[in-house]
Design an enzyme around this catalytic site. Structure first.
Site, PDB file in Angstrom:
ATOM      1  N   ASP A 247       1.151  -0.976  -0.238  1.00  0.00           N
ATOM      2  CA  ASP A 247      -0.013  -0.003  -0.439  1.00  0.00           C
ATOM      3  C   ASP A 247       1.353   1.385  -0.144  1.00  0.00           C
ATOM      4  O   ASP A 247       2.206   1.700  -0.049  1.00  0.00           O
ATOM      5  CB  ASP A 247      -0.889   0.125   0.858  1.00  0.00           C
ATOM      6  CG  ASP A 247      -1.987  -1.453   1.417  1.00  0.00           C
ATOM      7  OD1 ASP A 247      -2.023  -1.194  -0.432  1.00  0.00           O
ATOM      8  OD2 ASP A 247      -1.997  -1.297   2.001  1.00  0.00           O
TER       9      ASP A 247
ATOM     10  N   TYR B 156       5.324  -9.574   7.450  1.00  0.00           N
ATOM     11  CA  TYR B 156       5.727  -8.534   6.980  1.00  0.00           C
ATOM     12  C   TYR B 156       6.310  -7.994   9.132  1.00  0.00           C
ATOM     13  O   TYR B 156       5.731  -9.168   9.408  1.00  0.00           O
ATOM     14  CB  TYR B 156       4.794  -7.585   7.419  1.00  0.00           C
ATOM     15  CG  TYR B 156       4.061  -7.235   5.999  1.00  0.00           C
ATOM     16  CD1 TYR B 156       4.223  -6.307   5.181  1.00  0.00           C
ATOM     17  CD2 TYR B 156       3.210  -8.303   5.450  1.00  0.00           C
ATOM     18  CE1 TYR B 156       4.115  -6.137   3.869  1.00  0.00           C
ATOM     19  CE2 TYR B 156       2.734  -8.179   4.039  1.00  0.00           C
ATOM     20  CZ  TYR B 156       3.619  -6.715   2.793  1.00  0.00           C
ATOM     21  OH  TYR B 156       2.625  -7.335   2.613  1.00  0.00           O
TER      22      TYR B 156
END
Length: 309
Positions: free
Chosen positions: A66, A148
């Site tokens: 994103d 992540y």
């Protein structure tokens, strides 16, 4: 050691599949994916490829990040003709891998410098490694999992301004044990509709393999989250909800209640994007790469019924 076979993306096409390992500072980009009129990571790299190859070239990526999200371990692939691949060295005594690393890195830097002369004195995208992919490789569908990290400073004395671009400054002190209690309830194959922004026609079922928080010796909290794949905004949705548990606003059981509701709450809050880093994408051994890609495509294309039976 035997020479690795190049991929053949389409039967008798003569194309070679090239794997690119990438890192980037996402702060100045409007995410990975191409968007008209906006600077994106994909756009910057594809502009570099177009200059290098003198034709448009489309990347396939392991995970679309994103706006504002960073990466240390992103993976993508691009298909080149044999003439393009072996012509990269331009007659110099270097391998195509080395030639493409040097030339593409320099070309991307020039493209970024033209796009923003103030911010991109230092390249925001780094090509870490380039090489021919094993037969059947697909950067997206061959992946076993993506991992992540997310850094959180929850006390004023932990707010280091030199790493503020990759750290959340949370206003309240967080209880790590409560967050881990709630997070572990979400592990496994689940429908994460309550935490994501669904894409039309796409499944929201994913296998969450790891989700935990730890406080390091310096006091900073780091979240580690790993899944076979992630839906749009899934990581930020999960962390944002778990922060409410850590702050004492919600009980740990609330996370499982939200999961089972399979609908977004009006007060759902996404965690800020800037501390989020794609750390690693893991692939199977070369001889299982093609099988993994085929299995993943079949699972994504078909309807997921295991949770509804």
């Amino acid at each position: 050691m035997t020479e690795q076979k190049p991929a053949v993306p389409r039967q008798d096409s003569g194309l070679l599949r090239v794997r690119l390992d990438l890192a980037y500072d996402g702060a100045s980009f409007s995410g990975w994916a191409l968007q008209p009129g906006l600077l994106t990571v994909q756009g910057a790299i594809e502009a570099g490829l177009a200059t290098l190859l003198r034709r448009p070239a489309r990347l396939t990526v392991a995970g679309r990040t994103d706006t504002g999200v960073h990466a240390r371990g992103q993976v993508a692939h691009v298909d080149l003709t044999q003439a393009e691949w072996y012509g990269l060295s331009r007659g110099k005594e270097m391998t195509p891998e080395t030639a493409m690393m040097r030339r593409l890195g320099a070309t991307i830097s020039r493209e970024l410098h033209k796009a923003d002369r103030q911010r991109h004195q230092v390249p925001a995208v780094v090509v870490l490694k380039i090489g021919l992919a094993p037969t059947g490789f697909d950067a997206r569908f061959s992946a076993l999992w993506r991992r992540y990290s997310y850094r959180i400073a929850d006390r004023p004395e932990l707010r280091d301004p030199l790493v503020r671009r990759v750290t959340l400054w949370h206003p309240d002190e967080l209880q790590v044990d409560r967050m881990n209690d709630g997070a572990r309830r979400l592990l496994g194959l689940q429908d994460f509709r309550s935490f994501v922004k669904p894409r039309p026609g796409a499944t929201t079922v994913r296998e969450l393999q790891r989700f935990d928080f730890s406080r390091s010796d310096d006091g900073v909290i780091t979240a580690a989250i790993q899944a076979d794949a992630f839906c749009h905004n899934m990581v930020r949705g999960l962390i944002g909800s778990t922060l409410r548990v850590g702050a004492g606003e919600k009980d740990p059981e609330w996370l499982l209640e939200r999961l089972n509701a399979r609908s977004k709450e009006a007060r759902s809050v996404l965690a800020a994007p800037h501390p989020l880093v794609l750390e690693e994408v893991r692939y199977p051994d070369d001889d299982a790469i093609g099988t993994r890609a085929a299995e993943t495509r079949a699972r994504r294309d078909g309807s997921v019924t295991a949770l509804r039976s």
